[in-house]
Design a protein around this motif. Sequence first.
Motif, PDB file in Angstrom:
ATOM      1  N   GLY A 158       0.814  -1.207   0.000  1.00 57.30           N
ATOM      2  CA  GLY A 158       0.000   0.000   0.000  1.00 57.30           C
ATOM      3  C   GLY A 158       0.848   1.257   0.000  1.00 57.30           C
ATOM      4  O   GLY A 158       0.577   2.209  -0.743  1.00 57.30           O
ATOM      5  N   LEU A 159       1.910   1.248   0.812  1.00 63.41           N
ATOM      6  CA  LEU A 159       2.793   2.422   0.865  1.00 63.41           C
ATOM      7  C   LEU A 159       3.507   2.618  -0.471  1.00 63.41           C
ATOM      8  O   LEU A 159       3.668   3.739  -0.949  1.00 63.41           O
ATOM      9  CB  LEU A 159       3.805   2.262   1.995  1.00 63.41           C
ATOM     10  CG  LEU A 159       3.239   2.292   3.420  1.00 63.41           C
ATOM     11  CD1 LEU A 159       4.356   2.098   4.443  1.00 63.41           C
ATOM     12  CD2 LEU A 159       2.515   3.613   3.677  1.00 63.41           C
ATOM     13  N   THR A 160       3.946   1.512  -1.077  1.00 60.57           N
ATOM     14  CA  THR A 160       4.646   1.605  -2.364  1.00 60.57           C
ATOM     15  C   THR A 160       3.756   2.271  -3.405  1.00 60.57           C
ATOM     16  O   THR A 160       4.167   3.212  -4.087  1.00 60.57           O
ATOM     17  CB  THR A 160       4.993   0.190  -2.861  1.00 60.57           C
ATOM     18  OG1 THR A 160       5.616  -0.523  -1.813  1.00 60.57           O
ATOM     19  CG2 THR A 160       5.905   0.261  -4.071  1.00 60.57           C
ATOM     20  N   LEU A 161       2.529   1.775  -3.517  1.00 61.92           N
ATOM     21  CA  LEU A 161       1.617   2.338  -4.517  1.00 61.92           C
ATOM     22  C   LEU A 161       1.246   3.772  -4.158  1.00 61.92           C
ATOM     23  O   LEU A 161       1.018   4.598  -5.044  1.00 61.92           O
ATOM     24  CB  LEU A 161       0.371   1.464  -4.644  1.00 61.92           C
ATOM     25  CG  LEU A 161       0.648   0.057  -5.179  1.00 61.92           C
ATOM     26  CD1 LEU A 161      -0.657  -0.719  -5.332  1.00 61.92           C
ATOM     27  CD2 LEU A 161       1.375   0.105  -6.508  1.00 61.92           C
ATOM     28  N   ALA A 162       1.217   4.082  -2.862  1.00 60.71           N
ATOM     29  CA  ALA A 162       0.919   5.458  -2.452  1.00 60.71           C
ATOM     30  C   ALA A 162       2.002   6.398  -2.986  1.00 60.71           C
ATOM     31  O   ALA A 162       1.703   7.457  -3.545  1.00 60.71           O
ATOM     32  CB  ALA A 162       0.820   5.551  -0.936  1.00 60.71           C
ATOM     33  N   LEU A 163       3.264   5.994  -2.825  1.00 57.53           N
ATOM     34  CA  LEU A 163       4.348   6.835  -3.346  1.00 57.53           C
ATOM     35  C   LEU A 163       4.233   6.961  -4.853  1.00 57.53           C
ATOM     36  O   LEU A 163       4.476   8.018  -5.435  1.00 57.53           O
ATOM     37  CB  LEU A 163       5.711   6.248  -2.985  1.00 57.53           C
ATOM     38  CG  LEU A 163       6.094   6.277  -1.509  1.00 57.53           C
ATOM     39  CD1 LEU A 163       7.518   5.758  -1.328  1.00 57.53           C
ATOM     40  CD2 LEU A 163       5.986   7.699  -0.953  1.00 57.53           C
ATOM     41  N   LEU A 164       3.841   5.852  -5.505  1.00 52.65           N
ATOM     42  CA  LEU A 164       3.747   5.839  -6.967  1.00 52.65           C
ATOM     43  C   LEU A 164       2.702   6.831  -7.473  1.00 52.65           C
ATOM     44  O   LEU A 164       2.921   7.509  -8.477  1.00 52.65           O
ATOM     45  CB  LEU A 164       3.384   4.414  -7.419  1.00 52.65           C
ATOM     46  CG  LEU A 164       3.302   4.162  -8.918  1.00 52.65           C
ATOM     47  CD1 LEU A 164       4.681   4.234  -9.542  1.00 52.65           C
ATOM     48  CD2 LEU A 164       2.687   2.797  -9.190  1.00 52.65           C
ATOM     49  N   ILE A 165       1.558   6.918  -6.785  1.00 52.16           N
ATOM     50  CA  ILE A 165       0.499   7.801  -7.296  1.00 52.16           C
ATOM     51  C   ILE A 165       0.532   9.187  -6.649  1.00 52.16           C
ATOM     52  O   ILE A 165      -0.267  10.049  -6.999  1.00 52.16           O
ATOM     53  CB  ILE A 165      -0.910   7.182  -7.135  1.00 52.16           C
ATOM     54  CG1 ILE A 165      -1.298   7.076  -5.662  1.00 52.16           C
ATOM     55  CG2 ILE A 165      -0.988   5.827  -7.803  1.00 52.16           C
ATOM     56  CD1 ILE A 165      -2.777   6.788  -5.480  1.00 52.16           C
ATOM     57  N   LEU A 166       1.455   9.387  -5.745  1.00 45.76           N
ATOM     58  CA  LEU A 166       1.545  10.692  -5.083  1.00 45.76           C
ATOM     59  C   LEU A 166       1.650  11.848  -6.093  1.00 45.76           C
ATOM     60  O   LEU A 166       0.932  12.846  -5.949  1.00 45.76           O
ATOM     61  CB  LEU A 166       2.734  10.692  -4.115  1.00 45.76           C
ATOM     62  CG  LEU A 166       2.679  11.691  -2.972  1.00 45.76           C
ATOM     63  CD1 LEU A 166       1.380  11.599  -2.206  1.00 45.76           C
ATOM     64  CD2 LEU A 166       3.870  11.499  -2.039  1.00 45.76           C
ATOM     65  N   PRO A 167       2.526  11.747  -7.117  1.00 48.37           N
ATOM     66  CA  PRO A 167       2.592  12.862  -8.073  1.00 48.37           C
ATOM     67  C   PRO A 167       1.249  13.146  -8.738  1.00 48.37           C
ATOM     68  O   PRO A 167       0.896  14.307  -8.941  1.00 48.37           O
ATOM     69  CB  PRO A 167       3.617  12.389  -9.105  1.00 48.37           C
ATOM     70  CG  PRO A 167       4.446  11.377  -8.402  1.00 48.37           C
ATOM     71  CD  PRO A 167       3.541  10.718  -7.413  1.00 48.37           C
ATOM     72  N   ILE A 168       0.477  12.092  -9.040  1.00 46.72           N
ATOM     73  CA  ILE A 168      -0.824  12.302  -9.688  1.00 46.72           C
ATOM     74  C   ILE A 168      -1.747  13.089  -8.763  1.00 46.72           C
ATOM     75  O   ILE A 168      -2.399  14.049  -9.183  1.00 46.72           O
ATOM     76  CB  ILE A 168      -1.478  10.946 -10.048  1.00 46.72           C
ATOM     77  CG1 ILE A 168      -0.570  10.152 -10.987  1.00 46.72           C
ATOM     78  CG2 ILE A 168      -2.851  11.147 -10.671  1.00 46.72           C
ATOM     79  CD1 ILE A 168      -1.077   8.767 -11.316  1.00 46.72           C
TER      80      ILE A 168
END
Lengths: 313, 263, 316
Positions: free
Chosen positions: A153-163
């Motif tokens: 969950g944290l990994t994907l959170a970082l991934l979509i943070l810019p969006i």
Amino acid sequence: MQANPNDKQAQIRALIARGKLKDALFAALGIICLGIGLVVIFALVADMAVKGAARFNLDFFLNFASRRATQAGILSAWVGSLLVMLVTALTAVPLGVAAGLYLEEYAKRNWITEVIEINITNLAAVPSIVYGLLALGIFVYTFGFGQSILSAGLTLALLILPIVIVSTREAIRSIPAMIREGSMAVGATRWQTCRYHIIPYAMPGILTGVIIGLARAIGETAPIITIGALTFIAFLPPVPFSELADGTRAGLFDWVMSPFTVMPIQIFNWTSRPDPAFEVNAAAAGFVLMAMVLTMNAIAIWLRYRLRKNIKW
Amino acid sequence: MQTASATTAAPALKAEARDFNFFYGDVQALKKINMPIHDKKVTALIGPSGCGKSTYLRSFNRMHDLYPGNRYEGEIRFYPDNTNLLSPDVDPIEVRMRVGMVFQKPNPFPKSIFENVAYGLRVRGEKNRRALDDKVEAALKGAAIWDEVKDRLQDLATNLSGGQQQRLCIARALATDPELLLFDEPTSALDPIATGAIEELVHELKQRVTILIVTHNMQQAARVSDYTAYMYLGEMIEFGKTDDIFIKPQDKRTEDYITGRMG
Amino acid sequence: MNSCAMTAPPAPDAPVVSNRLAKNAMRHASERVIEALLFAAAAVSVLTTVGIVYVLVSESIQFFQSVGLVEFLTDTQWTPLFDDAHFGIMVLISGTLVSSAVALAVAIPMGTVIAIYLSEFANPKVRELAKPILELLGGIPTIVFGYFALLIVTPLLQKIFPELPGFSLLSAGLVMGIMIVPYVASLSEDAMRAVPMSLREGSYAMGGTRLHTALHVVVPAAFSGLAASYILGISRAVGETMILAVAAGMQPNLTWNPMEPAATITSYIVQVALGDLPHGSIGYQTIFAAGLTLLLITLLFNILGQWLRRKFRENY
């Protein structure tokens, strides 16, 4: 030049006709290229719907993965996807909105702000698998979260943070300055202005970005494989306060540390089996995933459309 | 002005608007315009902003066809062949090849000076290098900018000054030998010196081409034009020789406009 | 604020004022705390970058203590998990470059044509319809595209090229291209729509047709934006993982032939991650060295893109 004007006119007309033919040919080419996109979406959905039709029953959603294709289901996968998305949303939304708010409403024009902005742009271009490597090194081993729902969950959170950050900023930027001035003029502090005006007004725009981000996250496979998610999971994460196998009761947050699998990994697993019977499972699961992602995207597109129509400052 | 009064005989017509109406969707922007454009003369369109003078000008090269929802009614006759420019049978591209245009703000393409001027020739399929060279040189000379740019024809046009850019745009329009040249407030973005150069150029160009010019500056109309039309709220109020319009306007509204502004 | 004014003793003026000031100071402090929290959120993105660089570099340093840089760059075999281990990254880079080249050969022409069509030809209704379709296409999960490549496109291609193996860079690359089209089309269209209308009018006024205007005026004027969209396309292609892991096969193969199966940098990382590699082993470190290589390649293309943009930005 005046010698035979008719001749010249005929020449020009032929030239224009040629030009218009080229225009028409190019327009046709454009429509064909767009059509290819449409055909791909249609072919994908249709192929998966037809091929996977045999699996569309309740058992498919309520069964765990199995060695026998006909008995295998996606229970652990969709529950896993849902829980990972929960962690992702709970992390990315507050962080992203706060960051967007900071950059639009608080940040001074200095080099620190510039570094943050350039950084966000560049992060959007970093391949998703690199986030997986980051998570493997930091979340899994350094923080000791292991191959858990929390790590994913944290990994994907970082991934979509810019969006999320970018859509928050765009939504805030579309709020006219008079709203801010109006609020400040009655004595509200900067935070009160944000809390009671900026965030509520920007909400639909932020929501659109969040949905698009989550739709991207729910389909992501590579970073989750990289942190070492298992492909064969025949149990669900512990429900809070339920009784565990060893007789103890699960804590409220035990599920976040549980091993898991998600929809895309289940599809990957089935796609890479040589036995064609699993192709059917892959098609059915692919259809479910597509339905989830396309629905989320369609909601976001519709929301944005509504937003554009309704706003009358 | 002297040339205008020198030619006393009624000159030939280049074009003529007959009962011309124009609509933006449901809004009628031009009402029943009747007006001649005399051959090899400069005709100025004046009037307060929003009066429809630019809309009228842009009808002569069918610029409105680029945007959906616009509609013409009536005729703009074009001579010597006596075609109706607005007829649906007439191709706007063909019209634009005969009618050149210079815009309010200089709009050189992001290409070299040479390629800017050669643009219209290339559109017409001209590939002969010598012919291109000759016509580009002639057009640049015609626009009085040759001496300034002859040593740097391959430089980007966008690096020129505003006044030079506008003269380049005039050269670009001249290169294809248009029969009618439209100027849409060509000096509104320029300083007084560059404006003077353009006005002088307009004065010279009427030897070879008919000119229709929109201007919000009445002194400019008085300086450069042979004929003047005063427009107000989409209507043609008065048309006549520039001297007559400015010295003894027939219509009260024309007089108010001219005296109000000129003091 | 009101209550404070009410409860304060009304007689002397001074305490009221100081009371209010104290309240203001409190307000000020809480504002500062909030600002600090928001700043911390914004800083997370920088921490992410720092984290990525730290993880990749620190693991790679350990990797390069056992494997020489020269060997890494020049060896023609990639067999890190064999007893006779070889670490020639070129093997993986070749697969990455070939599949990306196939993808871009599809995505750049198609994306550009769609962008020109939407920006210069299509009427607003078609555009309103086409943009969501492109967005939906761009939102399809890559694993689904992988399924599409392996089970639909490969069998189709095998009808045209009977000798095509079940896994190939060609099939994966083609589908990757389709996946990238929406990104290229959407960014290119934005760039072209930003070209001022006055330039188009200048061309139309000279008798230019739509296509002539688009190709000779709009595209050159929008070039820096087009370049940016192509660079993003390249980044996507180089970093794409699942389509390749599913449809291109995962065996390392130093080849420039798209008709062959081959591993890419990304699919190698997936392959290793699927297995059970002990933390700290050389095999574990290879995926970080591979990841660092991938990041450097994307960085290289991005720098190239920035340079291109600046070069053309100066001119126009």
